[in-house]
Scaffold this motif. Structure first.
Motif, PDB file in Angstrom:
ATOM      1  N   UNK A   9     -12.875   3.781  -6.758  1.00 15.26           N
ATOM      2  CA  UNK A   9     -12.054   2.848  -7.527  1.00 15.26           C
ATOM      3  C   UNK A   9     -10.804   2.447  -6.763  1.00 15.26           C
ATOM      4  N   UNK A  10     -10.002   1.574  -7.376  1.00 10.88           N
ATOM      5  CA  UNK A  10      -8.763   1.180  -6.723  1.00 10.88           C
ATOM      6  C   UNK A  10      -8.221  -0.126  -7.246  1.00 10.88           C
ATOM      7  N   UNK A  11      -7.209  -0.619  -6.527  1.00 10.14           N
ATOM      8  CA  UNK A  11      -6.542  -1.876  -6.868  1.00 10.14           C
ATOM      9  C   UNK A  11      -6.942  -2.937  -5.853  1.00 10.14           C
ATOM     10  N   UNK A  12      -7.452  -4.059  -6.348  1.00 13.45           N
ATOM     11  CA  UNK A  12      -7.833  -5.159  -5.475  1.00 13.45           C
ATOM     12  C   UNK A  12      -7.334  -6.463  -6.064  1.00 13.45           C
ATOM     13  N   UNK A  13      -7.336  -7.494  -5.232  1.00 17.42           N
ATOM     14  CA  UNK A  13      -6.961  -8.820  -5.696  1.00 17.42           C
ATOM     15  C   UNK A  13      -8.203  -9.561  -6.187  1.00 17.42           C
ATOM     16  N   UNK A  87     -21.980  -2.011  -6.389  1.00 16.03           N
ATOM     17  CA  UNK A  87     -21.273  -2.934  -5.508  1.00 16.03           C
ATOM     18  C   UNK A  87     -20.728  -4.065  -6.361  1.00 16.03           C
ATOM     19  N   UNK A  88     -19.429  -4.264  -6.317  1.00 12.21           N
ATOM     20  CA  UNK A  88     -18.777  -5.259  -7.163  1.00 12.21           C
ATOM     21  C   UNK A  88     -18.119  -6.306  -6.265  1.00 12.21           C
ATOM     22  N   UNK A  97     -10.771  -2.085 -15.688  1.00 11.45           N
ATOM     23  CA  UNK A  97     -11.203  -1.085 -16.672  1.00 11.45           C
ATOM     24  C   UNK A  97     -11.386   0.255 -15.966  1.00 11.45           C
ATOM     25  N   UNK A  98     -11.601   1.268 -16.770  1.00 12.23           N
ATOM     26  CA  UNK A  98     -12.086   2.539 -16.233  1.00 12.23           C
ATOM     27  C   UNK A  98     -13.608   2.479 -16.257  1.00 12.23           C
ATOM     28  N   UNK A  99     -14.204   2.738 -15.118  1.00 15.39           N
ATOM     29  CA  UNK A  99     -15.655   2.677 -14.981  1.00 15.39           C
ATOM     30  C   UNK A  99     -16.229   4.089 -14.960  1.00 15.39           C
ATOM     31  N   UNK A 100     -17.323   4.266 -15.681  1.00 17.94           N
ATOM     32  CA  UNK A 100     -17.991   5.553 -15.773  1.00 17.94           C
ATOM     33  C   UNK A 100     -19.453   5.406 -15.370  1.00 17.94           C
ATOM     34  N   UNK A 132      -7.924  -5.170 -11.076  1.00 20.30           N
ATOM     35  CA  UNK A 132      -8.008  -6.433 -10.345  1.00 20.30           C
ATOM     36  C   UNK A 132      -6.794  -7.262 -10.725  1.00 20.30           C
ATOM     37  N   UNK A 133      -5.905  -7.451  -9.775  1.00 21.56           N
ATOM     38  CA  UNK A 133      -4.647  -8.132 -10.074  1.00 21.56           C
ATOM     39  C   UNK A 133      -4.069  -8.738  -8.804  1.00 21.56           C
ATOM     40  N   UNK A 134      -3.436  -9.891  -8.974  1.00 18.78           N
ATOM     41  CA  UNK A 134      -2.767 -10.520  -7.846  1.00 18.78           C
ATOM     42  C   UNK A 134      -1.299 -10.123  -7.806  1.00 18.78           C
TER      43      UNK A 134
END
Length: 134
Positions: A9-13, A87-88, A97-100, A132-134
Protein backbone atom coordinates in the motif's frame (compact mmCIF):
# COMPACT_ATOMS: atom_id res chain seq x y z
CA UNK A 1 -2.09 -21.50 11.60
CA UNK A 2 -3.31 -19.62 8.55
CA UNK A 3 -1.88 -16.18 7.87
CA UNK A 4 -2.44 -13.77 5.00
CA UNK A 5 0.21 -11.06 5.02
CA UNK A 6 -0.36 -8.01 2.86
CA UNK A 7 2.15 -5.56 1.47
CA UNK A 8 2.33 -2.79 -1.08
CA UNK A 9 0.00 0.00 0.00
CA UNK A 10 0.94 3.66 0.02
CA UNK A 11 0.31 7.19 -1.18
CA UNK A 12 0.19 7.88 -4.90
CA UNK A 13 -1.03 10.61 -7.20
CA UNK A 14 -4.03 10.17 -9.50
CA UNK A 15 -3.12 8.18 -12.60
CA UNK A 16 -0.31 6.30 -10.91
CA UNK A 17 -0.08 2.59 -10.13
CA UNK A 18 0.32 0.33 -7.12
CA UNK A 19 0.52 -3.40 -6.62
CA UNK A 20 -0.83 -5.06 -3.50
CA UNK A 21 0.44 -8.48 -2.45
CA UNK A 22 -1.21 -11.11 -0.27
CA UNK A 23 1.20 -13.85 0.80
CA UNK A 24 -0.26 -16.90 2.50
CA UNK A 25 1.09 -19.40 4.98
CA UNK A 26 -0.74 -22.40 6.38
CA UNK A 27 -3.01 -22.57 3.34
CA UNK A 28 -2.45 -23.14 -0.38
CA UNK A 29 -4.12 -20.28 -2.21
CA UNK A 30 -4.44 -22.29 -5.42
CA UNK A 31 -7.07 -24.37 -3.61
CA UNK A 32 -9.00 -21.31 -2.43
CA UNK A 33 -10.74 -18.32 -3.88
CA UNK A 34 -8.94 -15.12 -2.95
CA UNK A 35 -10.67 -11.80 -2.97
CA UNK A 36 -9.71 -8.18 -2.53
CA UNK A 37 -12.07 -5.92 -0.63
CA UNK A 38 -11.84 -2.29 0.39
CA UNK A 39 -13.39 0.02 2.91
CA UNK A 40 -13.28 3.79 2.67
CA UNK A 41 -13.93 6.03 5.68
CA UNK A 42 -17.62 6.20 6.46
CA UNK A 43 -18.50 3.59 3.85
CA UNK A 44 -19.30 -0.09 3.91
CA UNK A 45 -16.80 -2.67 2.79
CA UNK A 46 -17.09 -3.51 -0.89
CA UNK A 47 -15.78 -6.16 -3.21
CA UNK A 48 -13.02 -5.18 -5.61
CA UNK A 49 -11.88 -8.38 -7.27
CA UNK A 50 -11.67 -12.11 -6.78
CA UNK A 51 -9.83 -15.03 -8.35
CA UNK A 52 -11.30 -18.50 -8.04
CA UNK A 53 -9.31 -21.56 -7.07
CA UNK A 54 -7.30 -23.44 -9.64
CA UNK A 55 -8.76 -26.72 -8.37
CA UNK A 56 -7.05 -30.01 -7.74
CA UNK A 57 -6.19 -30.37 -11.40
CA UNK A 58 -4.53 -26.98 -11.62
CA UNK A 59 -7.21 -25.73 -13.99
CA UNK A 60 -7.79 -22.18 -15.11
CA UNK A 61 -9.17 -19.74 -12.58
CA UNK A 62 -11.96 -17.26 -13.12
CA UNK A 63 -11.50 -13.62 -12.24
CA UNK A 64 -14.15 -11.14 -11.18
CA UNK A 65 -14.04 -7.37 -10.88
CA UNK A 66 -16.23 -4.62 -9.57
CA UNK A 67 -17.48 -2.35 -12.35
CA UNK A 68 -15.63 0.57 -10.79
CA UNK A 69 -12.22 -1.07 -11.31
CA UNK A 70 -12.69 -3.01 -14.54
CA UNK A 71 -10.00 -2.19 -17.07
CA UNK A 72 -7.78 -0.65 -14.38
CA UNK A 73 -7.15 -3.41 -11.83
CA UNK A 74 -5.82 -6.91 -12.46
CA UNK A 75 -5.85 -9.80 -10.01
CA UNK A 76 -3.38 -12.65 -10.38
CA UNK A 77 -1.91 -15.53 -8.43
CA UNK A 78 1.63 -16.90 -8.30
CA UNK A 79 1.29 -20.47 -7.06
CA UNK A 80 5.04 -20.90 -6.60
CA UNK A 81 5.03 -17.97 -4.17
CA UNK A 82 1.59 -18.77 -2.74
CA UNK A 83 0.74 -15.12 -3.28
CA UNK A 84 -2.14 -13.21 -4.87
CA UNK A 85 -1.57 -9.77 -6.36
CA UNK A 86 -3.78 -6.82 -7.18
CA UNK A 87 -2.22 -4.60 -9.82
CA UNK A 88 -3.93 -1.21 -9.70
CA UNK A 89 -3.39 1.17 -12.61
CA UNK A 90 -4.75 4.63 -13.33
CA UNK A 91 -5.67 5.09 -9.69
CA UNK A 92 -8.34 7.64 -8.82
CA UNK A 93 -9.04 9.52 -5.58
CA UNK A 94 -12.18 7.41 -5.13
CA UNK A 95 -9.96 4.32 -4.89
CA UNK A 96 -8.68 5.61 -1.55
CA UNK A 97 -9.47 2.98 1.11
CA UNK A 98 -8.07 0.26 3.28
CA UNK A 99 -7.70 -2.82 1.11
CA UNK A 100 -8.01 -6.34 2.49
CA UNK A 101 -7.30 -9.70 0.94
CA UNK A 102 -9.30 -12.69 2.06
CA UNK A 103 -9.56 -16.38 1.21
CA UNK A 104 -12.36 -18.89 1.24
CA UNK A 105 -13.76 -21.67 -0.94
CA UNK A 106 -15.60 -19.56 -3.51
CA UNK A 107 -15.70 -15.96 -4.70
CA UNK A 108 -19.50 -15.80 -4.30
CA UNK A 109 -19.82 -13.70 -7.42
CA UNK A 110 -23.43 -13.17 -8.55
CA UNK A 111 -22.88 -11.43 -11.87
CA UNK A 112 -20.45 -9.41 -13.92
CA UNK A 113 -20.05 -6.82 -11.18
CA UNK A 114 -18.17 -8.29 -8.20
CA UNK A 115 -20.16 -6.78 -5.35
CA UNK A 116 -19.78 -9.38 -2.60
CA UNK A 117 -18.73 -7.76 0.67
CA UNK A 118 -16.69 -10.74 1.81
CA UNK A 119 -18.79 -11.35 4.89
CA UNK A 120 -18.40 -15.12 4.66
CA UNK A 121 -14.69 -15.22 3.87
CA UNK A 122 -12.78 -17.18 6.48
CA UNK A 123 -9.21 -15.89 6.33
CA UNK A 124 -8.25 -12.21 6.21
CA UNK A 125 -5.14 -10.12 5.73
CA UNK A 126 -4.27 -7.24 8.01
CA UNK A 127 -5.26 -4.48 5.59
CA UNK A 128 -3.26 -2.02 3.49
CA UNK A 129 -3.92 1.70 3.23
CA UNK A 130 -4.10 3.04 -0.31
CA UNK A 131 -4.35 6.80 -0.64
CA UNK A 132 -4.73 8.49 -3.99
CA UNK A 133 -4.27 12.23 -3.75
CA UNK A 134 -2.59 15.08 -5.56
Amino acid sequence: QVQLVQSGGGLVQPGESLTLSCAASGVTLDYYATGWFRQAPGKEREGVSCISSGGDGGGASTTYYADSVKGRFTISRDNAKNTVYLQMNNLKPEDTAVYYCAADWICAATGDNYSYTGLGFKYWGQGSQVTVSS
